[in-house]
Scaffold this active site. Structure first.
Site, PDB file in Angstrom:
ATOM      1  CG  ASP A  34     -13.430  -3.497  -0.945  1.00 42.20           C
ATOM      2  OD1 ASP A  34     -13.744  -4.451  -0.335  1.00 42.20           O
ATOM      3  OD2 ASP A  34     -12.608  -2.600  -0.339  1.00 42.20           O
TER       4      ASP A  34
ATOM      5  CB  THR B 295     -10.819  -3.866  -5.128  1.00 41.08           C
ATOM      6  OG1 THR B 295     -11.851  -3.813  -3.862  1.00 41.08           O
ATOM      7  CG2 THR B 295     -11.836  -3.187  -5.945  1.00 41.08           C
TER       8      THR B 295
ATOM      9  N   GLY C  26     -14.953  -4.583   3.829  1.00 37.11           N
ATOM     10  CA  GLY C  26     -15.702  -3.455   3.016  1.00 37.11           C
ATOM     11  C   GLY C  26     -15.718  -2.251   4.443  1.00 37.11           C
TER      12      GLY C  26
ATOM     13  CD  GLN D 226     -14.389 -11.613   3.864  1.00 36.80           C
ATOM     14  OE1 GLN D 226     -15.474 -10.976   3.460  1.00 36.80           O
ATOM     15  NE2 GLN D 226     -13.637 -11.153   4.854  1.00 36.80           N
TER      16      GLN D 226
ATOM     17  N   GLY E 170      -6.998  -0.835  -7.098  1.00 36.88           N
ATOM     18  CA  GLY E 170      -8.197  -0.297  -6.636  1.00 36.88           C
ATOM     19  C   GLY E 170      -8.396   1.389  -6.621  1.00 36.88           C
ATOM     20  CG  ASN E 171     -11.760   3.425  -5.162  1.00 33.68           C
ATOM     21  OD1 ASN E 171     -12.049   4.390  -5.968  1.00 33.68           O
ATOM     22  ND2 ASN E 171     -12.526   2.488  -4.730  1.00 33.68           N
ATOM     23  N   GLY E 172      -7.185   3.799  -4.455  1.00 30.52           N
ATOM     24  CA  GLY E 172      -6.335   4.775  -4.268  1.00 30.52           C
ATOM     25  C   GLY E 172      -5.022   4.479  -5.747  1.00 30.52           C
TER      26      GLY E 172
ATOM     27  NE  ARG F 241      -4.035  -1.939   2.274  1.00 30.88           N
ATOM     28  CZ  ARG F 241      -4.985  -1.917   1.484  1.00 30.88           C
ATOM     29  NH1 ARG F 241      -5.465  -0.935   0.694  1.00 30.88           N
ATOM     30  NH2 ARG F 241      -5.919  -2.986   1.549  1.00 30.88           N
TER      31      ARG F 241
HETATM   32  O1  F6P Z   1      -8.358  -4.454  -0.474  1.00 33.12           O
HETATM   33  C1  F6P Z   1      -9.562  -4.216  -0.041  1.00 33.12           C
HETATM   34  C2  F6P Z   1      -9.514  -4.651   1.567  1.00 33.12           C
HETATM   35  O2  F6P Z   1      -9.649  -6.142   1.500  1.00 33.12           O
HETATM   36  C3  F6P Z   1     -10.904  -4.116   2.254  1.00 33.12           C
HETATM   37  O3  F6P Z   1     -12.394  -4.928   2.006  1.00 33.12           O
HETATM   38  C4  F6P Z   1     -10.324  -4.230   3.620  1.00 33.12           C
HETATM   39  O4  F6P Z   1     -11.246  -3.333   4.632  1.00 33.12           O
HETATM   40  C5  F6P Z   1      -8.984  -3.780   3.673  1.00 33.12           C
HETATM   41  O5  F6P Z   1      -8.795  -4.161   2.447  1.00 33.12           O
HETATM   42  C6  F6P Z   1      -8.108  -4.401   4.501  1.00 33.12           C
HETATM   43  O6  F6P Z   1      -6.911  -3.983   4.234  1.00 33.12           O
HETATM   44  P1  F6P Z   1      -5.585  -4.464   4.912  1.00 33.12           P
HETATM   45  O7  F6P Z   1      -5.423  -5.896   4.139  1.00 33.12           O
HETATM   46  O8  F6P Z   1      -4.637  -3.476   4.733  1.00 33.12           O
HETATM   47  O9  F6P Z   1      -5.769  -4.894   6.298  1.00 33.12           O
END
Ligand code: F6P
Length: 357
Positions: free
Chosen positions: A136, A134, A179, A283, A111-113, A74
């Protein structure tokens, strides 16, 4: 001859590899001579010039492999314009890597970012094509993102497993589904898993209404209740708080997530035994569904064609079953949320599902 780069950015999902395979296969079919550079761990690889020259064989046998063969990370969009800890200008650095490798195009699976950064790079003059990733399914401009269908299958399976034990013990079960901002995954998995209550970020709930639904079920002789809760589900009281007040409340909350707070309130209000299950990152894991493999292959192949046609600055999307393009500039920064008045929400209500509103 074509030289391209590709990267996978943000939270991973199923079908990232299938999508890269689709792009590569498309390019190898369209051009006699293809050079592909895979940037490691998302934008980090582009910023710090960490990459791997890919061979045709790298894309072989990966249509069903989960995760990403390139790794991901990220890299928040809001920090892209801020120098790194050594004072490095990240945007200039990405442009430098792109130019040094003499790339004709950069494919961004994100995804979005990640697509906001893709748009930024496109506006900075790079040839960029985005691919909508994504679990989501919240990217603006496409009906579907790859990863979503596979995640729905896993979340549904989790609800199915909980269903049998909930029925045996006559318990209320909350299954927390991924989500934070958008509830599409919870809505679809909840419906597929036969949930009685579905709580989404888009439809703030009243805990008394949720408690009523539990009581109604036990009065009707159903000893158990299945509640699908999105990570970002929010009560009506909390939705009325300012962003700052809400952040403070979450930071000071004794509960690890909203589901545990709902569980505690429901135990108080109904006297029922309530359990919480959080499938979490499961998931996003495992093999992509057949649907996602086909979607990814189609998006990837079309991305290769768009590269050949010089259609840069676009996201490859699916609209009404057809693959199309959508300007990154129009998608960037917009979130596709669940419309509380949509047909699917109305049908869920017709089925007797309670949204707690
Ligand atoms: O990539 C989307 C997502 O899986 C969301 O559904 C979830 O809220 C978030 O990423 C979790 O992020 P991380 O993997 O950084 O804990």
């Amino acid at each position: 001859m074509i030289r391209v780069g590709m990267l996978t950015s943000g939270g991973d999902c199923q079908a990232l590899n299938a999508t890269m395979r689709g792009i590569a296969k498309g390019l190898y079919n369209l051009y006699d001579d293809v050079e592909i550079f895979g940037f490691l761990d998302g934008y980090k690889g582009l910023i710090y010039a960490e990459y791997k020259k890919m061979e045709k064989s790298d894309f072989s046998g990966i249509i069903k492999r989960g995760g990403t063969i390139l790794g991901t990370s990220r890299q928040p969009f809001k920090l892209m314009r801020e120098p790194d800890k050594n004072g490095l200008d990240k945007v200039e650095s990405m442009k430098h890597t792109y130019r040094k490798l003499r790339l004709d195009c950069l494919f961004v699976l994100g995804g979005n970012g990640s697509q906001k950064t893709a748009n930024l790079l496109s506006q900075e003059g790079l040839n960029v094509i985005g691919l909508p990733k994504t679990i989501d399914n919240d990217l603006w401009g496409t009906d579907m993102t790859f990863g979503f269908n596979s995640a729905v299958e896993i979340a549904t399976n989790a609800i199915d497993c909980i269903h049998t034990t909930a029925a045996s013990h006559g318990r209320v079960f909350i299954i927390e589904i991924m989500g934070h901002k958008v509830g599409s995954l919870t809505l679809e998995a909840g419906m597929a898993g036969g949930a009685d209550v579905i709580l989404l970020p888009e439809i703030p709930y009243d805990i008394n209404k949720v408690a009523d639904a539990v009581r109604r079920r036990s009065k009707a002789g159903c000893g158990f209740t299945i509640i699908a809760v999105a990570e970002g589900a929010i009560s009506k009281e909390d939705a009325a708080l300012t962003k700052k007040e809400y952040k403070k409340k979450v930071a000071e909350s004794p509960y690890p997530s909203v589901s545990y707070e709902i569980a505690a309130r429901l135990e108080e209000l109904t006297g029922s035994e309530v359990r919480v299950t959080v499938p979490g990152h499961m998931q996003r894991g495992g093999e992509p569904s057949a649907y996602d493999r086909v979607l990814s292959s189609r998006l990837g192949a079309r991305a290769a064609q768009m590269c050949k046609d010089g259609e840069f600055g676009n996201l490859v999307v699916i609209k009404n079953g057809e693959i199309d393009k959508f300007p990154l500039a129009e998608s960037a920064g917009k979130l596709k949320v669940v419309d509380p008045n949509s047909s699917i929400v109305q049908e869920a209500r017709l089925l007797g599902i309670t949204f707690g509103d």
